[in-house]
Motif scaffolding. Structure first.
Motif, PDB file in Angstrom:
ATOM      1  N   GLU A  92       0.851  -1.187   0.000  1.00 22.05           N
ATOM      2  CA  GLU A  92       0.000   0.000   0.000  1.00 22.05           C
ATOM      3  C   GLU A  92       0.885   1.234   0.000  1.00 22.05           C
ATOM      4  OE1 GLU A  92      -1.319  -0.408   4.596  1.00 22.05           O
ATOM      5  OE2 GLU A  92      -2.001  -1.900   3.134  1.00 22.05           O
ATOM      6  N   PRO A  93       0.317   2.386  -0.317  1.00 27.00           N
ATOM      7  CA  PRO A  93       1.148   3.592  -0.392  1.00 27.00           C
ATOM      8  C   PRO A  93       1.863   3.857   0.935  1.00 27.00           C
ATOM      9  CG  PRO A  93      -1.066   4.013  -1.231  1.00 27.00           C
ATOM     10  CD  PRO A  93      -1.086   2.640  -0.626  1.00 27.00           C
ATOM     11  N   THR A  94       3.112   4.240   0.833  1.00 30.74           N
ATOM     12  CA  THR A  94       3.890   4.536   2.045  1.00 30.74           C
ATOM     13  C   THR A  94       3.966   6.038   2.232  1.00 30.74           C
ATOM     14  OG1 THR A  94       5.612   3.764   0.566  1.00 30.74           O
ATOM     15  CG2 THR A  94       5.581   2.805   2.754  1.00 30.74           C
ATOM     16  N   TYR A  95       4.021   6.432   3.460  1.00 33.17           N
ATOM     17  CA  TYR A  95       4.238   7.834   3.773  1.00 33.17           C
ATOM     18  C   TYR A  95       5.724   8.011   4.093  1.00 33.17           C
ATOM     19  CZ  TYR A  95      -0.815   8.201   4.174  1.00 33.17           C
ATOM     20  OH  TYR A  95      -2.152   8.191   3.910  1.00 33.17           O
ATOM     21  N   THR A  96       6.201   9.220   3.922  1.00 31.90           N
ATOM     22  CA  THR A  96       7.607   9.513   4.213  1.00 31.90           C
ATOM     23  C   THR A  96       7.970   9.067   5.631  1.00 31.90           C
ATOM     24  OG1 THR A  96       7.560  11.349   2.689  1.00 31.90           O
ATOM     25  CG2 THR A  96       9.313  11.389   4.321  1.00 31.90           C
ATOM     26  N   ILE A  97       7.048   9.291   6.562  1.00 33.55           N
ATOM     27  CA  ILE A  97       7.332   8.934   7.955  1.00 33.55           C
ATOM     28  C   ILE A  97       7.625   7.439   8.105  1.00 33.55           C
ATOM     29  CG2 ILE A  97       4.844   8.746   8.557  1.00 33.55           C
ATOM     30  CD1 ILE A  97       7.640   9.973  10.943  1.00 33.55           C
TER      31      ILE A  97
END
Ligand code: ATP
Ligand code: MG
Length: 215
Positions: A92-97
């Protein structure tokens, strides 16, 4: 898997993280990473191709494995450059964090993380997920792209997020008006892309017939 990084010294290593779609990677990315490596004394720069980019149309973006392979080909001649599958292996899409958290805890002693990104993107950081933790875990290197005014950047930062000033450093890159969009457009038009990206990447694009039809 960055426990045996090249250039690892005693004490905490300085690690640059460079995220992007890399569709394809080009000289703008490489010159930026190398300049950041030198100016911030980074032991290594890890390129992290995005898996499913939240802001881009999935239909028009090349398969993650193509982008991963092109990035790998592009960094082969630089012992300090590494490519990570972290984001492309997420389903799934990852966030920078998520990415910063992963690399911040990936080795002992914990590395100092330097997140390299465009200055235009950094202005929106306070809208990013968990941005306060992000600023605690990493230092930002905001790269100014050609045609981008530094005055505007300082004013916006001061106005929106004055507490970020110590955690954001600016890195001016000599004018390199190259973008992945520009390269894709040139391929679609049958124009040469020689020297805009390393030769192995140019050959890969040709062999795999990428970007032939304009999106
Ligand atoms: P696209 O045209 O598809 O948006 P792009 O060239 O902007 O692609 P990205 O993969 O989106 O490439 O960018 C990854 C990171 O590299 C971003 O932080 C972006 O700001 C930075 N970047 C892109 N092009 C340059 C350049 N010519 N010089 C310096 N930094 C760049
Ligand atoms: Mg872009």
């Amino acid at each position: 898997m960055v426990s045996h990084l090249p250039g690892h010294r005693n004490g905490s290593p300085n690690i640059g993280l460079m995220g992007g779609t890399f569709d394809p990677i080009h000289v703008g990315h490489l010159v930026t990473a190398e300049e950041a490596r030198q100016q911030f004394d980074l032991n290594s720069v890890i390129f992290v191709p995005a898996g499913i980019p939240p802001h881009k149309d999935h239909e028009t973006i090349s398969h993650p494995e193509h982008r991963y392979l092109m990035t790998t080909l592009a960094v082969m001649s630089n012992p300090a450059f590494i490519v990570s599958r972290f984001e492309i292996d997420q389903h799934e899409p990852t966030y920078t964090i998520d990415t910063v958290r992963h690399f911040a805890k990936d080795q002992s002693p914990e590395p100092n993380i330097f997140f390299i990104t465009g200055a235009d993107a950094i202005l929106e950081i306070f809208t990013w997920k968990d941005y306060e933790e992000l600023l605690r875990l990493s230092t930002f290197i905001a790269v100014t792209r050609p045609g981008y005014s530094l005055d505007h950047f300082h004013e916006t930062l001061e106005r929106n997020c004055p507490q970020m000033k110590q955690k954001v450093h600016l890195l001016e890159i000599p004018a390199l008006a190259v973008s992945s969009t520009h390269i894709r457009d040139r391929v679609a038009l049958g124009k040469t892309i020689k020297y805009l990206t390393p030769e192995p990447v140019e050959q890969y694009i040709k062999k795999m017939e990428l970007y032939r039809i304009q999106n």
